[in-house]
Design an enzyme around this catalytic site. Structure first.
Site, PDB file in Angstrom:
ATOM      1  N   ASP A 198      27.646  43.574  51.615  1.00  0.00           N
ATOM      2  CA  ASP A 198      26.226  43.775  51.895  1.00  0.00           C
ATOM      3  C   ASP A 198      25.459  43.550  50.595  1.00  0.00           C
ATOM      4  O   ASP A 198      25.992  42.960  49.660  1.00  0.00           O
ATOM      5  CB  ASP A 198      25.964  45.137  52.564  1.00  0.00           C
ATOM      6  CG  ASP A 198      26.280  46.305  51.645  1.00  0.00           C
ATOM      7  OD1 ASP A 198      26.513  46.084  50.428  1.00  0.00           O
ATOM      8  OD2 ASP A 198      26.271  47.453  52.133  1.00  0.00           O
ATOM      9  N   GLU A 199      24.225  44.022  50.545  1.00  0.00           N
ATOM     10  CA  GLU A 199      23.406  43.655  49.388  1.00  0.00           C
ATOM     11  C   GLU A 199      23.695  44.494  48.150  1.00  0.00           C
ATOM     12  O   GLU A 199      23.180  44.211  47.073  1.00  0.00           O
ATOM     13  CB  GLU A 199      21.925  43.738  49.774  1.00  0.00           C
ATOM     14  CG  GLU A 199      21.575  42.599  50.718  1.00  0.00           C
ATOM     15  CD  GLU A 199      20.265  42.787  51.445  1.00  0.00           C
ATOM     16  OE1 GLU A 199      19.415  43.536  50.935  1.00  0.00           O
ATOM     17  OE2 GLU A 199      20.103  42.198  52.523  1.00  0.00           O
ATOM     18  N   LEU A 246      25.815  38.489  45.284  1.00  0.00           N
ATOM     19  CA  LEU A 246      25.154  37.588  46.227  1.00  0.00           C
ATOM     20  C   LEU A 246      23.710  38.042  46.437  1.00  0.00           C
ATOM     21  O   LEU A 246      23.427  39.233  46.508  1.00  0.00           O
ATOM     22  CB  LEU A 246      25.867  37.594  47.580  1.00  0.00           C
ATOM     23  CG  LEU A 246      27.355  37.236  47.595  1.00  0.00           C
ATOM     24  CD1 LEU A 246      27.805  36.979  49.035  1.00  0.00           C
ATOM     25  CD2 LEU A 246      27.685  36.045  46.727  1.00  0.00           C
ATOM     26  N   ARG A 292      30.126  37.166  40.941  1.00  0.00           N
ATOM     27  CA  ARG A 292      28.683  37.005  40.987  1.00  0.00           C
ATOM     28  C   ARG A 292      28.151  37.763  42.190  1.00  0.00           C
ATOM     29  O   ARG A 292      28.719  37.692  43.281  1.00  0.00           O
ATOM     30  CB  ARG A 292      28.370  35.511  41.122  1.00  0.00           C
ATOM     31  CG  ARG A 292      26.988  35.156  40.666  1.00  0.00           C
ATOM     32  CD  ARG A 292      26.895  33.665  40.482  1.00  0.00           C
ATOM     33  NE  ARG A 292      25.524  33.211  40.600  1.00  0.00           N
ATOM     34  CZ  ARG A 292      24.647  33.246  39.605  1.00  0.00           C
ATOM     35  NH1 ARG A 292      24.999  33.675  38.421  1.00  0.00           N
ATOM     36  NH2 ARG A 292      23.413  32.824  39.801  1.00  0.00           N
ATOM     37  N   GLU A 350      46.835  43.648  47.081  1.00  0.00           N
ATOM     38  CA  GLU A 350      45.693  42.796  47.449  1.00  0.00           C
ATOM     39  C   GLU A 350      46.164  41.586  48.254  1.00  0.00           C
ATOM     40  O   GLU A 350      45.541  41.197  49.247  1.00  0.00           O
ATOM     41  CB  GLU A 350      44.956  42.309  46.202  1.00  0.00           C
ATOM     42  CG  GLU A 350      44.258  43.409  45.423  1.00  0.00           C
ATOM     43  CD  GLU A 350      43.492  42.848  44.226  1.00  0.00           C
ATOM     44  OE1 GLU A 350      42.817  41.828  44.376  1.00  0.00           O
ATOM     45  OE2 GLU A 350      43.576  43.443  43.136  1.00  0.00           O
ATOM     46  N   ASN A 355      34.976  40.720  50.929  1.00  0.00           N
ATOM     47  CA  ASN A 355      35.329  40.768  49.509  1.00  0.00           C
ATOM     48  C   ASN A 355      36.563  41.651  49.355  1.00  0.00           C
ATOM     49  O   ASN A 355      36.820  42.517  50.190  1.00  0.00           O
ATOM     50  CB  ASN A 355      34.177  41.369  48.692  1.00  0.00           C
ATOM     51  CG  ASN A 355      34.479  41.402  47.200  1.00  0.00           C
ATOM     52  OD1 ASN A 355      35.031  40.438  46.648  1.00  0.00           O
ATOM     53  ND2 ASN A 355      34.151  42.501  46.537  1.00  0.00           N
ATOM     54  N   HIS A 386      38.340  44.255  46.501  1.00  0.00           N
ATOM     55  CA  HIS A 386      38.067  44.966  45.251  1.00  0.00           C
ATOM     56  C   HIS A 386      39.306  45.790  44.882  1.00  0.00           C
ATOM     57  O   HIS A 386      39.879  46.450  45.745  1.00  0.00           O
ATOM     58  CB  HIS A 386      36.850  45.873  45.438  1.00  0.00           C
ATOM     59  CG  HIS A 386      36.462  46.570  44.172  1.00  0.00           C
ATOM     60  ND1 HIS A 386      35.834  45.910  43.137  1.00  0.00           N
ATOM     61  CD2 HIS A 386      36.645  47.848  43.768  1.00  0.00           C
ATOM     62  CE1 HIS A 386      35.648  46.763  42.136  1.00  0.00           C
ATOM     63  NE2 HIS A 386      36.122  47.942  42.499  1.00  0.00           N
ATOM     64  N   SER A 432      44.404  33.968  42.657  1.00  0.00           N
ATOM     65  CA  SER A 432      45.654  34.385  43.315  1.00  0.00           C
ATOM     66  C   SER A 432      45.396  34.929  44.719  1.00  0.00           C
ATOM     67  O   SER A 432      46.238  34.754  45.613  1.00  0.00           O
ATOM     68  CB  SER A 432      46.409  35.412  42.463  1.00  0.00           C
ATOM     69  OG  SER A 432      45.775  36.665  42.470  1.00  0.00           O
ATOM     70  N   ASN A 433      44.263  35.552  44.944  1.00  0.00           N
ATOM     71  CA  ASN A 433      43.961  36.001  46.315  1.00  0.00           C
ATOM     72  C   ASN A 433      43.693  34.808  47.228  1.00  0.00           C
ATOM     73  O   ASN A 433      44.114  34.807  48.389  1.00  0.00           O
ATOM     74  CB  ASN A 433      42.783  36.975  46.317  1.00  0.00           C
ATOM     75  CG  ASN A 433      43.225  38.388  45.980  1.00  0.00           C
ATOM     76  OD1 ASN A 433      43.861  39.054  46.789  1.00  0.00           O
ATOM     77  ND2 ASN A 433      42.915  38.837  44.768  1.00  0.00           N
TER      78      ASN A 433
HETATM   79  C1  GRF Z   1      41.164  40.641  42.002  1.00  0.00           C
HETATM   80  O1  GRF Z   1      41.666  41.773  41.353  1.00  0.00           O
HETATM   81  C2  GRF Z   1      40.113  41.027  43.003  1.00  0.00           C
HETATM   82  O2  GRF Z   1      40.349  42.268  43.598  1.00  0.00           O
HETATM   83  C3  GRF Z   1      38.865  41.079  42.170  1.00  0.00           C
HETATM   84  O3  GRF Z   1      39.000  40.035  41.247  1.00  0.00           O
HETATM   85  C4  GRF Z   1      40.374  39.743  41.047  1.00  0.00           C
HETATM   86  C5  GRF Z   1      40.547  38.295  41.365  1.00  0.00           C
HETATM   87  O4  GRF Z   1      41.851  37.834  41.116  1.00  0.00           O
HETATM   88  N1  GRF Z   1      37.704  40.974  43.018  1.00  0.00           N
HETATM   89  P1  GRF Z   1      42.290  36.425  41.658  1.00  0.00           P
HETATM   90  O5  GRF Z   1      41.312  35.395  41.096  1.00  0.00           O
HETATM   91  O6  GRF Z   1      42.250  36.455  43.159  1.00  0.00           O
HETATM   92  O7  GRF Z   1      43.673  36.211  41.139  1.00  0.00           O
END
Ligand code: GRF
Length: 201
Positions: free
Chosen positions: A141-142, A93, A91, A174, A107, A109, A13-14
């Site tokens: 980052d790492e 990196l 995963r 998000e 990323n 979160h 969805s993002n």
């Molecule tokens: C989201 O909550 C994002 O913040 C996290 O994983 C989820 C991914 O959702 N890293 P989607 O696959 O983008 O719908």
């Protein structure tokens, strides 16, 4: 034209929020050069194909991280990707991957970092009893969920919330935060000073 590479493992969805923002020119002068999934049946892959975007499976299961990452790096390079966006990419990196795209990997979160890194961040936040929750877009980052913060969006936790409704409202944020952060990073109008992301007008 900025070329964005998206890495997913699931729903996507993002990724779709980013794709919509590009189509609406909210993210101007950009295109999605490739969508890569490490999970073959990730629903986001089908969505990418429906939109006519290049969608590539590079399965990670059973492979050494460095070898799998090398394939992902090759794929991103062959699509001339300038900015890599992790969008539910489940995963870690390898250091080689991070070094291959210095400060060019973002990323998202679903918590206000540095609180609640790792899995099930929304459930962690809800169980902890926080009154303010949200999401964070950060450079990768790492270390897990650790890089310089580009942008955060906060929402109140409502008395009626459970972890599920909270996660849904964080997800809405998000979908706003990620495109906004991408626009800003692509504009180049920022400097990174230590851990601080500083806008330059
Ligand atoms: C989201 O909550 C994002 O913040 C996290 O994983 C989820 C991914 O959702 N890293 P989607 O696959 O983008 O719908």
């Amino acid at each position: 034209m900025h070329r964005i590479g998206i890495l997913i493992s699931g729903r996507g969805s993002n990724f779709l929020a980013i794709a919509d923002a590009i189509d609406a020119a909210t993210i101007p002068n950009a295109r999605i050069a490739v969508v890569i999934s490490n999970v073959p049946d990730a629903p986001g892959l089908a969505a990418a194909r429906e939109r006519g975007l290049p969608a590539v499976v590079l399965e990670s299961r059973g492979r050494k991280r460095t070898e799998h990452d090398a394939d992902v790096i090759d794929c991103l390079r062959s699509h001339q990707v300038e900015l890599v966006c992790l969008a539910g990419y489940m995963r870690l990196l390898s250091p080689d991957f991070v070094r291959a795209f210095p400060r060019r990997i973002l990323n998202i979160h679903p918590s206000l970092l540095p609180a609640f890194p790792g899995l099930d961040a929304q459930q962690q936040a809800f169980d902890y009893g926080v009154q303010i929750a949200g999401c964070t877009v950060h450079f990768v980052d790492e270390e897990l969920d650790h890089g310089v913060i580009v942008l955060q969006r906060a929402i109140p936790v409502l008395p009626t919330d459970d972890a599920h409704t909270l996660a849904a409202r964080i997800l809405e944020q998000e979908h706003l935060a990620y495109p906004e952060a991408i626009v800003h990073v692509l504009s180049g109008r920022y400097a990174v000073m230590g851990r601080k992301y500083v806008s330059i007008e």
